[in-house]
Design an enzyme around this catalytic site. Structure first.
Site, PDB file in Angstrom:
ATOM      1  N   TYR A 198      47.105  39.325  48.696  1.00  0.00           N
ATOM      2  CA  TYR A 198      46.101  39.043  49.722  1.00  0.00           C
ATOM      3  C   TYR A 198      46.586  39.408  51.120  1.00  0.00           C
ATOM      4  CZ  TYR A 198      42.948  36.304  46.699  1.00  0.00           C
ATOM      5  OH  TYR A 198      42.060  35.897  45.752  1.00  0.00           O
ATOM      6  N   LYS A 215      54.264  37.287  35.898  1.00  0.00           N
ATOM      7  CA  LYS A 215      54.202  38.489  35.065  1.00  0.00           C
ATOM      8  C   LYS A 215      55.564  39.160  35.183  1.00  0.00           C
ATOM      9  CE  LYS A 215      51.908  41.447  32.472  1.00  0.00           C
ATOM     10  NZ  LYS A 215      51.407  41.127  31.107  1.00  0.00           N
ATOM     11  N   ASP A 262      48.877  36.676  31.354  1.00  0.00           N
ATOM     12  CA  ASP A 262      47.890  37.040  30.322  1.00  0.00           C
ATOM     13  C   ASP A 262      47.854  35.969  29.235  1.00  0.00           C
ATOM     14  OD1 ASP A 262      50.496  37.843  29.712  1.00  0.00           O
ATOM     15  OD2 ASP A 262      49.908  39.726  28.750  1.00  0.00           O
ATOM     16  N   ASP A 301      43.900  32.482  41.910  1.00  0.00           N
ATOM     17  CA  ASP A 301      42.471  32.695  42.164  1.00  0.00           C
ATOM     18  C   ASP A 301      41.744  32.914  40.838  1.00  0.00           C
ATOM     19  OD1 ASP A 301      40.073  33.301  43.627  1.00  0.00           O
ATOM     20  OD2 ASP A 301      40.454  35.419  43.227  1.00  0.00           O
ATOM     21  N   ASP A 342      39.150  30.018  38.491  1.00  0.00           N
ATOM     22  CA  ASP A 342      37.747  30.252  38.094  1.00  0.00           C
ATOM     23  C   ASP A 342      37.619  30.067  36.584  1.00  0.00           C
ATOM     24  OD1 ASP A 342      36.920  30.993  40.715  1.00  0.00           O
ATOM     25  OD2 ASP A 342      35.549  32.495  39.879  1.00  0.00           O
TER      26      ASP A 342
HETATM   27  C1  IPM Z   1      38.703  31.326  46.494  1.00  0.00           C
HETATM   28  C2  IPM Z   1      37.835  32.514  46.828  1.00  0.00           C
HETATM   29  C3  IPM Z   1      38.493  33.333  47.929  1.00  0.00           C
HETATM   30  C4  IPM Z   1      39.868  33.768  47.429  1.00  0.00           C
HETATM   31  C5  IPM Z   1      37.667  34.548  48.401  1.00  0.00           C
HETATM   32  C6  IPM Z   1      36.310  34.130  48.905  1.00  0.00           C
HETATM   33  C7  IPM Z   1      38.387  35.381  49.413  1.00  0.00           C
HETATM   34  O1  IPM Z   1      37.590  33.279  45.683  1.00  0.00           O
HETATM   35  O2  IPM Z   1      38.966  30.509  47.398  1.00  0.00           O
HETATM   36  O3  IPM Z   1      39.113  31.210  45.345  1.00  0.00           O
HETATM   37  O4  IPM Z   1      39.974  34.759  46.699  1.00  0.00           O
HETATM   38  O5  IPM Z   1      40.846  33.084  47.747  1.00  0.00           O
HETATM   39 MG    MG Z   2      38.307  32.401  43.894  1.00  0.00          MG
END
Ligand code: IPM
Ligand code: MG
Length: 357
Positions: free
Chosen positions: A141, A190, A222, A246, A250
């Site tokens: 990032y 990794k 993975d 990240d 999710d």
């Molecule tokens: C999160 C989001 C952010 C990230 C985006 C919006 C830049 O996906 O906070 O997980 O990738 O950190």
């Molecule tokens: Mg995210």
């Protein structure tokens, strides 16, 4: 009195953040606390107002506050902007970096009432209770990025950098977190491919000498992606670098029924930032449909980490649990026999439970 910066942002942000503010106000009433809420624009909303997604005054307000609550940032309206003015790259990431928020805590805990809301089987996800510690100010990032013209097209470069001290501070925080929980830590990397992961693993192993009471496992990312949906109960605390964190969070949100349940706390600096792990969901914005619980639970984390008020944090979590037990659901969690309600009613329901406890 505590000063709380309120940054609704974009998409569903301006709908979910006021619900968290309602819950914080109810907390103030219940526990005789005093909060001063000060709102400021951020993200696309700030681009529209001021031309920049992170106006100087917004950053100043954040620095002067005791805690920050943020909705979500970004949307198709601003996707075409150059990177210097794009909401994610020019507001959210600099905000995290400038405030020194190197650790993002994302609790992935399943409420009993939602066991059947997940597409995953009950026996796989029951009793899931994981804390993901995501490194937040390093890695891909923030490494150097560039584009170069080459014959036949372009070359794009992103750089993945981690230093010993960056790994040490996040590792220490994760070991400490594991110590206050079930004493198991999975470090995800990794290391079979990436040099930054090999350093990551060495540093975590060195730290482990100070934390001999913690059971440490290393896992490739993975494999971790597979294990998370195959046998989530093996995990207590997970520590990982920015990008892996990240993606894995999710995925882990599916264990809780919906990404609309995943709260987060970004800590490590003088003032911490609380935001749901989900995005701005422009497709359902302004329809009173969004689930405000991730933001409300983030306000709970604020009580815990910024104000050291475990009782208030627990009260918010319990109020959310009761509302879900009574069958109230926003649309994405709707199941037969439950009662579908909108964003604002969900906030009201949590407030009511909180004040009636
Ligand atoms: C999160 C989001 C952010 C990230 C985006 C919006 C830049 O996906 O906070 O997980 O990738 O950190
Ligand atoms: Mg995210």
């Amino acid at each position: 009195m505590f000063r709380i910066a309120v940054l609704p942002g974009d998409g569903i942000g301006p709908e979910i953040v006021p619900e968290a503010v309602k819950v914080l106000s109810a907390c103030a009433e219940k526990f005789a606390l005093s909060f001063k809420f000060e709102e400021a624009p951020v993200g696309g909303a700030a681009v529209d107002l001021t031309g920049h997604p992170l106006p100087g005054e917004t950053l100043e307000l954040c620095r002067k506050s005791d805690a920050i609550i943020l909705g979500a940032i970004g949307g198709p309206k601003w996707d075409h902007l150059p990177v210097e003015r794009r909401p994610e790259a020019a507001a959210l990431l600099p905000l995290r970096k400038k405030l020194g928020l190197f650790a993002n805590l994302r609790p992935v805990a399943l409420y009993d009432a939602l066991v059947d809301a997940s597409p995953l089987k009950r026996e796989v996800i029951a009793e899931t209770d994981i804390l993901v510690v995501r490194e937040l100010t390093g890695g891909l990032y923030f490494g150097e990025k560039r584009r170069e013209r080459i014959p036949g097209g372009e070359r794009a470069v992103d750089t993945l950098i981690y230093t010993t001290s960056e790994i040490e501070r996040i590792g220490r925080l994760a070991f400490e977190a594991a110590r206050s929980r079930r004493k198991v830590l999975h470090s995800i990397d990794k290391a079979n491919v990436l040099e930054s992961s090999r350093l990551w693993r060495e540093v975590i192993n060195r730290l482990h000498e100070e934390y001999a009471d913690i059971e440490l496992h290393h896992m490739y990312v993975d494999n971790a992606a597979m294990q998370l949906v195959n046998w989530p109960k093996q995990f207590d605390v997970i520590v990982t670098e920015n990008m892996f964190g990240d993606i894995l969070t999710d995925q882990a949100s599916v264990l809780t029924g919906s990404i609309g349940m995943l709260a987060s706390a970004s800590i490590g600096g003088a003032v911490a930032l609380y935001e749901p792990a989900h995005g701005s969901a422009p497709d359902i914005a302004a329809r009173d449909e969004a689930n405000p619980l991730a933001t409300i639970l983030s306000a709970g984390l604020m009580m815990r980490y910024s104000f050291n008020h475990e009782e208030a944090a627990g009260a918010i979590e319990e109020a959310v649990e009761r509302v879900l037990e009574k069958g109230y659901r926003t649309s994405e969690l709707m199941q037969p026999g439950c009662r579908k309600i909108g964003t604002a009613r969900m906030g009201d329901a949590v407030v009511e439970e909180l004040l009636n406890q």
